[in-house]
Design an enzyme around this catalytic site. Sequence first.
Site, PDB file in Angstrom:
ATOM      1  N   GLY A  21       3.104  -2.699   1.168  1.00  8.71           N
ATOM      2  CA  GLY A  21       2.822  -3.759   2.324  1.00  8.71           C
ATOM      3  C   GLY A  21       3.992  -3.769   3.170  1.00  8.71           C
ATOM      4  O   GLY A  21       4.271  -4.578   4.266  1.00  8.71           O
ATOM      5  N   ASP A  51       8.747  -2.764  -2.456  1.00  8.64           N
ATOM      6  CA  ASP A  51       9.561  -3.907  -2.281  1.00  8.64           C
ATOM      7  C   ASP A  51       9.551  -4.676  -3.662  1.00  8.64           C
ATOM      8  O   ASP A  51       8.313  -4.952  -4.120  1.00  8.64           O
ATOM      9  CB  ASP A  51       9.067  -4.810  -1.297  1.00  8.64           C
ATOM     10  CG  ASP A  51       9.470  -4.350   0.024  1.00  8.64           C
ATOM     11  OD1 ASP A  51      10.321  -3.444   0.337  1.00  8.64           O
ATOM     12  OD2 ASP A  51       8.567  -4.937   1.107  1.00  8.64           O
ATOM     13  N   LYS A  79      -4.384  -2.096  -0.393  1.00  4.86           N
ATOM     14  CA  LYS A  79      -3.869  -0.985  -1.228  1.00  4.86           C
ATOM     15  C   LYS A  79      -4.995  -0.594  -2.237  1.00  4.86           C
ATOM     16  O   LYS A  79      -5.120   0.648  -2.754  1.00  4.86           O
ATOM     17  CB  LYS A  79      -2.961  -1.849  -2.182  1.00  4.86           C
ATOM     18  CG  LYS A  79      -1.705  -2.037  -1.529  1.00  4.86           C
ATOM     19  CD  LYS A  79      -0.665  -2.751  -2.454  1.00  4.86           C
ATOM     20  CE  LYS A  79       0.586  -2.942  -1.730  1.00  4.86           C
ATOM     21  NZ  LYS A  79       1.816  -3.440  -2.585  1.00  4.86           N
ATOM     22  N   ASP A  93       4.420   0.206  -5.961  1.00  7.89           N
ATOM     23  CA  ASP A  93       4.556  -0.704  -4.931  1.00  7.89           C
ATOM     24  C   ASP A  93       6.268  -0.249  -4.640  1.00  7.89           C
ATOM     25  O   ASP A  93       6.825   0.393  -5.229  1.00  7.89           O
ATOM     26  CB  ASP A  93       4.471  -1.812  -5.334  1.00  7.89           C
ATOM     27  CG  ASP A  93       5.019  -3.002  -4.086  1.00  7.89           C
ATOM     28  OD1 ASP A  93       4.782  -2.764  -3.082  1.00  7.89           O
ATOM     29  OD2 ASP A  93       5.443  -4.112  -4.568  1.00  7.89           O
ATOM     30  N   ASP A 137       4.447  -5.567  -8.274  1.00  7.57           N
ATOM     31  CA  ASP A 137       4.473  -6.805  -8.700  1.00  7.57           C
ATOM     32  C   ASP A 137       3.866  -8.129  -8.021  1.00  7.57           C
ATOM     33  O   ASP A 137       3.912  -9.262  -8.527  1.00  7.57           O
ATOM     34  CB  ASP A 137       6.060  -7.227  -8.311  1.00  7.57           C
ATOM     35  CG  ASP A 137       6.455  -7.458  -6.798  1.00  7.57           C
ATOM     36  OD1 ASP A 137       6.615  -8.258  -6.300  1.00  7.57           O
ATOM     37  OD2 ASP A 137       6.170  -6.213  -6.216  1.00  7.57           O
TER      38      ASP A 137
END
Length: 313
Positions: free
Chosen positions: A178, A90, A245, A88, A266
């Site tokens: 995202g 962010d 995802k 990921d 996260d």
Amino acid sequence: MAGRISTQPTAIYHPKNHHHSSLCSLSPSSGTKVSLRFSLGSRLYSSLKLTAISEHPSKTVASAQYGNTMPSQDVIEIWRNADVVCFDVDSTVCIDEGIDELADFCGAGESVAEWTARAMGGSVPFEVALAARLSLFKPSLSQVQDFLERRPPRISPGIHDLINKLRAKKAEIYLISGGFRQMIEVSNGLPLGSDFILYTCLKHPVAAQLGIPRENIFANRLLFRSSGEFDGFDEAEPTSRSGGKASAIRHIKKVHQYRTLVMVGDGATDLEARKPGGADLFICYGGIQLRPSVAAAADWLVLDFNELCAGLE
């Protein structure tokens, strides 16, 4: 063509020193909201309001609260033998939540951050939260460009070393986010019908800093009209919706015939990647944001990338 903006991006200065330091402490009380201010080079700006439950505890506290901070031998074996590791972006590869920072820059930080917390905690579908957040401030082309110049993405400590160690073991690296391609990769702007997709050319974009090619990136796209007005996001991107995802990971495994794939992130959308046919292992990185429901369901919870480096040895 009259009325169409230039498709040639401009190089943007990226400061070499972007130190991050919190100037307050968090109360451990669940749900308590606090204001944070961060020093970033020569600038000082107010961060978003974050719930105290999102701030990660110490390793000792996490070990007492969660039973997955010490990985099993099976988990370690999967990690050490992964063909591909997907990260990921962010609050994992990068310190910030990109959409929250952009919203804060545009004056809608608090309301957008609340939606982000709900989306990452899994209480609302991601596509609903993404549309709702963007509708609150509708960033223009010029605002995005100004934002990226003033607040370029900041890489998380330890991620460079981890990726280098993974590459030494011949693992392929992907970014599945995202967030927005404008904050991750570099390319020319591409016209799309009456709309316009902007790729802003940062001097040191996230993917370039980590040596990750464009074909190894799955992320969302902001759309703009020829006037530069916000015109939504590209709904064809798999990461624009819940379960996206997992879809991206199934695609990666099918196309490249990888045997073992690990997802590191996260949020709830990262955990979703652990669905059947998806990731073989989900590692929750709680070094920036610790989301209890995600942390509890992970195969392995880590608070520092050094833990993952050590697990490779």
